[in-house]
Write an enzyme that holds these catalytic residues in place. Sequence first.
Site, PDB file in Angstrom:
ATOM      1  N   ASN A   1       0.869  -0.992   0.209  1.00  0.00           N
ATOM      2  CA  ASN A   1       0.061  -0.115   0.030  1.00  0.00           C
ATOM      3  C   ASN A   1       0.972   0.960  -0.021  1.00  0.00           C
ATOM      4  O   ASN A   1       1.346   1.583   0.991  1.00  0.00           O
ATOM      5  CB  ASN A   1      -0.920  -0.036   0.972  1.00  0.00           C
ATOM      6  N   TRP A   2       1.147   1.738  -1.250  1.00  0.00           N
ATOM      7  CA  TRP A   2       2.082   2.875  -1.247  1.00  0.00           C
ATOM      8  C   TRP A   2       1.430   4.503  -0.813  1.00  0.00           C
ATOM      9  O   TRP A   2       2.213   5.188  -0.625  1.00  0.00           O
ATOM     10  CB  TRP A   2       2.131   3.221  -2.715  1.00  0.00           C
ATOM     11  N   LYS A   3       0.237   4.111  -0.353  1.00  0.00           N
ATOM     12  CA  LYS A   3      -0.350   5.499   0.480  1.00  0.00           C
ATOM     13  C   LYS A   3       0.010   6.617  -0.565  1.00  0.00           C
ATOM     14  O   LYS A   3      -0.083   6.692  -1.770  1.00  0.00           O
ATOM     15  CB  LYS A   3       0.274   5.704   1.602  1.00  0.00           C
TER      16      LYS A   3
ATOM     17  N   HIS B   1      -9.464   1.545   4.777  1.00  0.00           N
ATOM     18  CA  HIS B   1      -8.078   1.754   5.382  1.00  0.00           C
ATOM     19  C   HIS B   1      -8.380   2.608   6.616  1.00  0.00           C
ATOM     20  O   HIS B   1      -9.283   3.610   6.596  1.00  0.00           O
ATOM     21  CB  HIS B   1      -7.044   2.204   4.580  1.00  0.00           C
TER      22      HIS B   1
ATOM     23  N   GLU C   1      -6.768   4.982   7.835  1.00  0.00           N
ATOM     24  CA  GLU C   1      -6.315   6.297   7.456  1.00  0.00           C
ATOM     25  C   GLU C   1      -7.818   7.020   7.103  1.00  0.00           C
ATOM     26  O   GLU C   1      -8.020   7.913   6.887  1.00  0.00           O
ATOM     27  CB  GLU C   1      -5.006   6.522   6.522  1.00  0.00           C
TER      28      GLU C   1
ATOM     29  N   GLU D   1      -5.403  -4.692  10.553  1.00  0.00           N
ATOM     30  CA  GLU D   1      -4.358  -3.677  10.737  1.00  0.00           C
ATOM     31  C   GLU D   1      -4.772  -3.008  11.955  1.00  0.00           C
ATOM     32  O   GLU D   1      -5.411  -2.020  12.038  1.00  0.00           O
ATOM     33  CB  GLU D   1      -4.237  -2.738   9.465  1.00  0.00           C
TER      34      GLU D   1
ATOM     35  N   GLY E   1       2.536   2.263  10.708  1.00  0.00           N
ATOM     36  CA  GLY E   1       3.679   3.550  10.700  1.00  0.00           C
ATOM     37  C   GLY E   1       4.533   3.717  12.037  1.00  0.00           C
ATOM     38  O   GLY E   1       5.328   4.775  12.108  1.00  0.00           O
TER      39      GLY E   1
ATOM     40  N   SER F   1       3.596  -2.222  10.346  1.00  0.00           N
ATOM     41  CA  SER F   1       4.970  -2.341  10.557  1.00  0.00           C
ATOM     42  C   SER F   1       5.618  -3.700  10.020  1.00  0.00           C
ATOM     43  O   SER F   1       6.396  -4.188  10.618  1.00  0.00           O
ATOM     44  CB  SER F   1       5.443  -1.724  11.893  1.00  0.00           C
TER      45      SER F   1
ATOM     46  N   GLY G   1       2.914  -1.036   4.285  1.00  0.00           N
ATOM     47  CA  GLY G   1       3.147   0.311   3.961  1.00  0.00           C
ATOM     48  C   GLY G   1       4.623   0.872   3.777  1.00  0.00           C
ATOM     49  O   GLY G   1       5.096   0.499   2.441  1.00  0.00           O
ATOM     50  N   GLY G   2       5.162   1.352   4.403  1.00  0.00           N
ATOM     51  CA  GLY G   2       6.539   2.208   4.316  1.00  0.00           C
ATOM     52  C   GLY G   2       7.584   1.133   3.672  1.00  0.00           C
ATOM     53  O   GLY G   2       8.095   1.418   2.501  1.00  0.00           O
TER      54      GLY G   2
HETATM   55  P1  13P Z   1       3.258   0.577   7.735  1.00  0.00           P
HETATM   56  O1  13P Z   1       3.864  -0.828   6.986  1.00  0.00           O
HETATM   57  O2  13P Z   1       4.009   1.769   7.100  1.00  0.00           O
HETATM   58  O3  13P Z   1       3.133   0.360   9.111  1.00  0.00           O
HETATM   59  O4  13P Z   1       1.756   0.785   7.246  1.00  0.00           O
HETATM   60  C1  13P Z   1       0.802  -0.026   7.131  1.00  0.00           C
HETATM   61  C2  13P Z   1      -0.498   0.035   6.343  1.00  0.00           C
HETATM   62  O5  13P Z   1      -1.220   1.001   6.757  1.00  0.00           O
HETATM   63  C3  13P Z   1      -0.625  -0.735   5.409  1.00  0.00           C
HETATM   64  O6  13P Z   1      -2.071  -0.578   4.667  1.00  0.00           O
END
Ligand code: 13P
Length: 253
Positions: free
Chosen positions: A11-13, A97, A99, A169, A175, A215, A236-237
Amino acid sequence: MSIRKPLLAGNWKMYKNTGEAVELVEGLKKNLGGVTDREILVCTPFTALYAVGRALKGSNIKLGAQNLFWEPKGAYTGEIAPGMLVDTGCSYAIIGHSERRQYFGENDGSVNKKMKAAFSAGLTPIVCVGETLQEREQNVTFKVIERQVNTGIEGLDEEQAKKLVIAYEPVWAIGTGKTATPQQAEEVHAYIRKLYLKLYGNAASDAVRILYGGSVKPDNTSELMKEPNIDGGLVGGASLEVDSFTKIVKYKV
Ligand code: 13P
Protein backbone atom coordinates in the site's frame (compact mmCIF):
# COMPACT_ATOMS: atom_id res chain seq x y z
CA MET A 1 1.64 -21.67 8.02
CA SER A 2 -1.38 -20.81 5.95
CA ILE A 3 -3.03 -23.31 3.61
CA ARG A 4 -4.10 -20.46 1.33
CA LYS A 5 -1.98 -18.81 -1.38
CA PRO A 6 -0.15 -15.97 0.37
CA LEU A 7 -0.79 -12.43 -0.84
CA LEU A 8 1.92 -9.81 -0.32
CA ALA A 9 0.47 -6.41 -1.03
CA GLY A 10 2.10 -2.99 -1.01
CA ASN A 11 0.00 0.00 0.00
CA TRP A 12 1.97 2.94 -1.30
CA LYS A 13 -0.35 5.49 0.34
CA MET A 14 0.31 9.06 -0.93
CA TYR A 15 3.84 8.42 -2.17
CA LYS A 16 5.48 8.26 -5.63
CA ASN A 17 4.82 10.31 -8.71
CA THR A 18 4.44 8.55 -12.05
CA GLY A 19 8.12 8.29 -12.91
CA GLU A 20 9.10 7.03 -9.46
CA ALA A 21 6.24 4.54 -9.50
CA VAL A 22 7.27 3.00 -12.81
CA GLU A 23 10.89 2.83 -11.69
CA LEU A 24 9.87 0.97 -8.54
CA VAL A 25 7.80 -1.64 -10.37
CA GLU A 26 10.51 -2.14 -12.99
CA GLY A 27 12.84 -3.07 -10.14
CA LEU A 28 10.26 -5.38 -8.60
CA LYS A 29 9.62 -7.09 -11.94
CA LYS A 30 13.33 -7.87 -12.23
CA ASN A 31 13.57 -9.30 -8.72
CA LEU A 32 10.27 -11.12 -8.48
CA GLY A 33 9.78 -12.50 -11.99
CA GLY A 34 10.12 -16.15 -10.95
CA VAL A 35 7.76 -16.06 -7.99
CA THR A 36 4.66 -18.19 -8.60
CA ASP A 37 3.74 -19.59 -5.19
CA ARG A 38 2.76 -16.16 -3.83
CA GLU A 39 0.51 -13.46 -5.17
CA ILE A 40 2.13 -10.02 -5.43
CA LEU A 41 0.20 -6.76 -5.53
CA VAL A 42 1.03 -3.05 -5.59
CA CYS A 43 -1.62 -0.47 -4.69
CA THR A 44 -0.38 2.82 -6.08
CA PRO A 45 -1.85 6.32 -5.94
CA PHE A 46 -4.62 6.88 -8.52
CA THR A 47 -2.39 9.09 -10.62
CA ALA A 48 0.17 6.32 -11.19
CA LEU A 49 -2.28 3.48 -11.90
CA TYR A 50 -2.40 3.76 -15.66
CA ALA A 51 1.36 3.99 -16.15
CA VAL A 52 2.08 1.24 -13.63
CA GLY A 53 -0.67 -0.91 -15.17
CA ARG A 54 1.08 -0.69 -18.53
CA ALA A 55 4.47 -1.47 -16.98
CA LEU A 56 3.05 -4.55 -15.23
CA LYS A 57 1.28 -6.02 -18.28
CA GLY A 58 2.19 -9.68 -18.69
CA SER A 59 4.03 -9.80 -15.34
CA ASN A 60 3.21 -11.70 -12.15
CA ILE A 61 2.60 -8.48 -10.21
CA LYS A 62 -0.98 -7.28 -9.88
CA LEU A 63 -2.30 -3.75 -9.63
CA GLY A 64 -4.67 -2.33 -7.03
CA ALA A 65 -6.18 0.98 -5.94
CA GLN A 66 -6.37 2.38 -2.41
CA ASN A 67 -9.98 3.54 -2.49
CA LEU A 68 -12.99 3.94 -4.79
CA PHE A 69 -16.48 5.42 -4.84
CA TRP A 70 -19.51 3.12 -4.89
CA GLU A 71 -21.44 4.67 -7.78
CA PRO A 72 -20.62 3.48 -11.32
CA LYS A 73 -20.72 7.04 -12.74
CA GLY A 74 -22.32 10.41 -12.19
CA ALA A 75 -21.87 13.93 -10.91
CA TYR A 76 -19.49 13.14 -8.05
CA THR A 77 -16.68 15.63 -8.43
CA GLY A 78 -13.33 14.26 -7.38
CA GLU A 79 -14.42 10.64 -7.03
CA ILE A 80 -13.25 7.54 -8.92
CA ALA A 81 -15.65 4.77 -10.03
CA PRO A 82 -14.75 1.08 -9.69
CA GLY A 83 -15.01 0.58 -13.47
CA MET A 84 -12.44 3.33 -14.02
CA LEU A 85 -10.00 1.36 -11.90
CA VAL A 86 -10.60 -1.81 -13.90
CA ASP A 87 -9.91 0.30 -16.99
CA THR A 88 -6.39 1.12 -15.72
CA GLY A 89 -5.59 -2.56 -15.13
CA CYS A 90 -6.58 -2.90 -11.47
CA SER A 91 -7.82 -6.21 -10.12
CA TYR A 92 -7.87 -5.24 -6.43
CA ALA A 93 -8.93 -2.25 -4.31
CA ILE A 94 -8.24 -1.51 -0.67
CA ILE A 95 -11.44 -0.50 1.13
CA GLY A 96 -11.86 1.21 4.49
CA HIS A 97 -8.21 1.63 5.45
CA SER A 98 -7.95 3.06 8.95
CA GLU A 99 -6.53 6.30 7.52
CA ARG A 100 -9.73 6.68 5.50
CA ARG A 101 -11.84 5.94 8.55
CA GLN A 102 -9.79 8.36 10.66
CA TYR A 103 -9.36 11.33 8.29
CA PHE A 104 -12.12 10.99 5.70
CA GLY A 105 -15.16 9.94 7.68
CA GLU A 106 -15.46 6.39 6.38
CA ASN A 107 -17.38 3.90 8.48
CA ASP A 108 -18.71 0.36 8.33
CA GLY A 109 -21.67 1.53 6.24
CA SER A 110 -19.58 3.20 3.52
CA VAL A 111 -17.12 0.32 3.62
CA ASN A 112 -19.95 -2.12 2.94
CA LYS A 113 -21.20 -0.12 -0.06
CA LYS A 114 -17.69 0.20 -1.48
CA MET A 115 -16.97 -3.49 -1.01
CA LYS A 116 -20.11 -4.47 -2.92
CA ALA A 117 -19.43 -1.92 -5.67
CA ALA A 118 -15.91 -3.27 -6.07
CA PHE A 119 -17.25 -6.80 -6.57
CA SER A 120 -19.88 -5.58 -9.04
CA ALA A 121 -17.16 -4.05 -11.19
CA GLY A 122 -15.01 -7.19 -11.08
CA LEU A 123 -12.49 -5.99 -8.50
CA THR A 124 -11.44 -7.98 -5.45
CA PRO A 125 -11.81 -5.80 -2.35
CA ILE A 126 -9.30 -5.85 0.49
CA VAL A 127 -11.38 -4.69 3.44
CA CYS A 128 -9.38 -3.29 6.35
CA VAL A 129 -10.34 -3.72 9.99
CA GLY A 130 -8.46 -3.03 13.21
CA GLU A 131 -8.66 -1.44 16.63
CA THR A 132 -7.04 1.79 17.85
CA LEU A 133 -4.58 1.89 20.75
CA GLN A 134 -7.29 3.28 23.01
CA GLU A 135 -9.65 0.44 22.09
CA ARG A 136 -6.96 -2.16 22.75
CA GLU A 137 -6.20 -0.60 26.13
CA GLN A 138 -9.89 -0.58 26.98
CA ASN A 139 -10.05 -4.29 26.14
CA VAL A 140 -12.64 -3.83 23.41
CA THR A 141 -10.52 -5.12 20.51
CA PHE A 142 -12.74 -8.13 19.84
CA LYS A 143 -15.91 -6.07 20.10
CA VAL A 144 -14.60 -3.54 17.59
CA ILE A 145 -13.51 -6.29 15.19
CA GLU A 146 -16.87 -8.00 15.54
CA ARG A 147 -18.73 -4.81 14.61
CA GLN A 148 -16.40 -4.05 11.69
CA VAL A 149 -16.78 -7.57 10.28
CA ASN A 150 -20.50 -8.07 10.92
CA THR A 151 -21.55 -4.64 9.66
CA GLY A 152 -18.83 -3.86 7.12
CA ILE A 153 -18.54 -7.26 5.47
CA GLU A 154 -22.11 -8.58 5.45
CA GLY A 155 -24.23 -9.30 2.40
CA LEU A 156 -21.90 -11.12 0.02
CA ASP A 157 -22.83 -14.14 -2.06
CA GLU A 158 -20.87 -17.36 -1.64
CA GLU A 159 -18.44 -16.79 -4.51
CA GLN A 160 -17.68 -13.25 -3.35
CA ALA A 161 -17.26 -14.42 0.22
CA LYS A 162 -14.57 -16.88 -0.92
CA LYS A 163 -12.76 -14.25 -2.96
CA LEU A 164 -12.76 -11.42 -0.44
CA VAL A 165 -9.53 -10.39 1.25
CA ILE A 166 -9.57 -8.92 4.76
CA ALA A 167 -6.65 -6.99 6.23
CA TYR A 168 -6.25 -6.85 9.99
CA GLU A 169 -4.36 -3.65 10.72
CA PRO A 170 -4.15 -2.65 14.37
CA VAL A 171 -4.04 1.13 14.14
CA TRP A 172 -1.36 1.35 16.84
CA ALA A 173 0.99 -0.71 14.65
CA ILE A 174 0.66 1.38 11.49
CA GLY A 175 3.69 3.51 10.69
CA THR A 176 4.92 3.21 14.26
CA GLY A 177 7.53 0.48 13.88
CA LYS A 178 5.56 -1.34 16.58
CA THR A 179 4.46 -4.62 15.01
CA ALA A 180 1.86 -6.80 16.66
CA THR A 181 3.53 -9.98 17.86
CA PRO A 182 2.70 -13.02 15.73
CA GLN A 183 0.61 -14.29 18.65
CA GLN A 184 -1.32 -11.03 19.02
CA ALA A 185 -2.03 -10.98 15.29
CA GLU A 186 -2.91 -14.69 15.09
CA GLU A 187 -5.40 -14.33 17.93
CA VAL A 188 -7.35 -11.66 16.06
CA HIS A 189 -7.01 -13.40 12.67
CA ALA A 190 -8.46 -16.59 14.14
CA TYR A 191 -11.30 -14.56 15.63
CA ILE A 192 -12.05 -12.89 12.29
CA ARG A 193 -12.17 -16.31 10.62
CA LYS A 194 -14.60 -17.51 13.28
CA LEU A 195 -16.89 -14.52 12.69
CA TYR A 196 -16.63 -15.18 8.97
CA LEU A 197 -17.64 -18.80 9.48
CA LYS A 198 -20.82 -17.64 11.16
CA LEU A 199 -21.55 -15.19 8.35
CA TYR A 200 -20.71 -17.33 5.34
CA GLY A 201 -20.07 -20.96 6.34
CA ASN A 202 -17.19 -23.39 6.08
CA ALA A 203 -16.05 -23.12 2.49
CA ALA A 204 -15.85 -19.32 2.58
CA SER A 205 -14.09 -19.17 5.93
CA ASP A 206 -11.50 -21.67 4.68
CA ALA A 207 -10.95 -19.66 1.51
CA VAL A 208 -10.94 -16.05 2.72
CA ARG A 209 -7.46 -14.59 3.03
CA ILE A 210 -6.69 -12.46 6.05
CA LEU A 211 -3.63 -10.24 5.71
CA TYR A 212 -1.76 -8.64 8.57
CA GLY A 213 -0.76 -4.97 8.26
CA GLY A 214 1.18 -2.67 10.58
CA SER A 215 4.95 -2.25 10.43
CA VAL A 216 5.55 -5.38 8.34
CA LYS A 217 9.28 -5.40 7.55
CA PRO A 218 11.72 -7.86 5.95
CA ASP A 219 12.85 -9.06 9.37
CA ASN A 220 9.42 -9.84 10.82
CA THR A 221 7.58 -11.28 7.81
CA SER A 222 8.68 -14.91 8.26
CA GLU A 223 7.61 -15.00 11.90
CA LEU A 224 4.18 -13.59 11.07
CA MET A 225 3.74 -15.94 8.11
CA LYS A 226 4.31 -18.99 10.29
CA GLU A 227 0.92 -18.47 11.90
CA PRO A 228 -1.88 -20.59 10.43
CA ASN A 229 -4.40 -17.77 10.03
CA ILE A 230 -2.05 -15.13 8.61
CA ASP A 231 -2.33 -15.36 4.84
CA GLY A 232 -0.16 -12.46 3.79
CA GLY A 233 0.76 -8.87 4.50
CA LEU A 234 -0.46 -5.38 3.66
CA VAL A 235 2.75 -3.40 3.69
CA GLY A 236 3.06 0.38 3.90
CA GLY A 237 6.50 1.97 4.34
CA ALA A 238 8.53 -1.12 3.48
CA SER A 239 6.75 -1.49 0.12
CA LEU A 240 8.21 1.79 -1.16
CA GLU A 241 11.66 0.40 -1.90
CA VAL A 242 12.59 -2.38 -4.30
CA ASP A 243 14.92 -4.09 -1.85
CA SER A 244 12.71 -4.24 1.18
CA PHE A 245 9.55 -5.25 -0.69
CA THR A 246 11.52 -7.93 -2.56
CA LYS A 247 12.69 -9.37 0.75
CA ILE A 248 9.17 -9.32 2.16
CA VAL A 249 7.74 -11.14 -0.86
CA LYS A 250 10.56 -13.69 -0.70
CA TYR A 251 10.18 -14.38 3.03
CA LYS A 252 11.35 -17.86 4.01
CA VAL A 253 8.97 -20.37 5.56
P1 13P B 1 3.21 0.52 7.64
O1 13P B 1 3.68 -0.80 7.05
O2 13P B 1 3.96 1.69 7.13
O3 13P B 1 3.10 0.43 9.12
O4 13P B 1 1.70 0.72 7.10
C1 13P B 1 0.78 -0.29 7.24
C2 13P B 1 -0.44 0.03 6.45
O5 13P B 1 -1.19 0.92 6.81
C3 13P B 1 -0.70 -0.74 5.24
O6 13P B 1 -1.96 -0.50 4.73
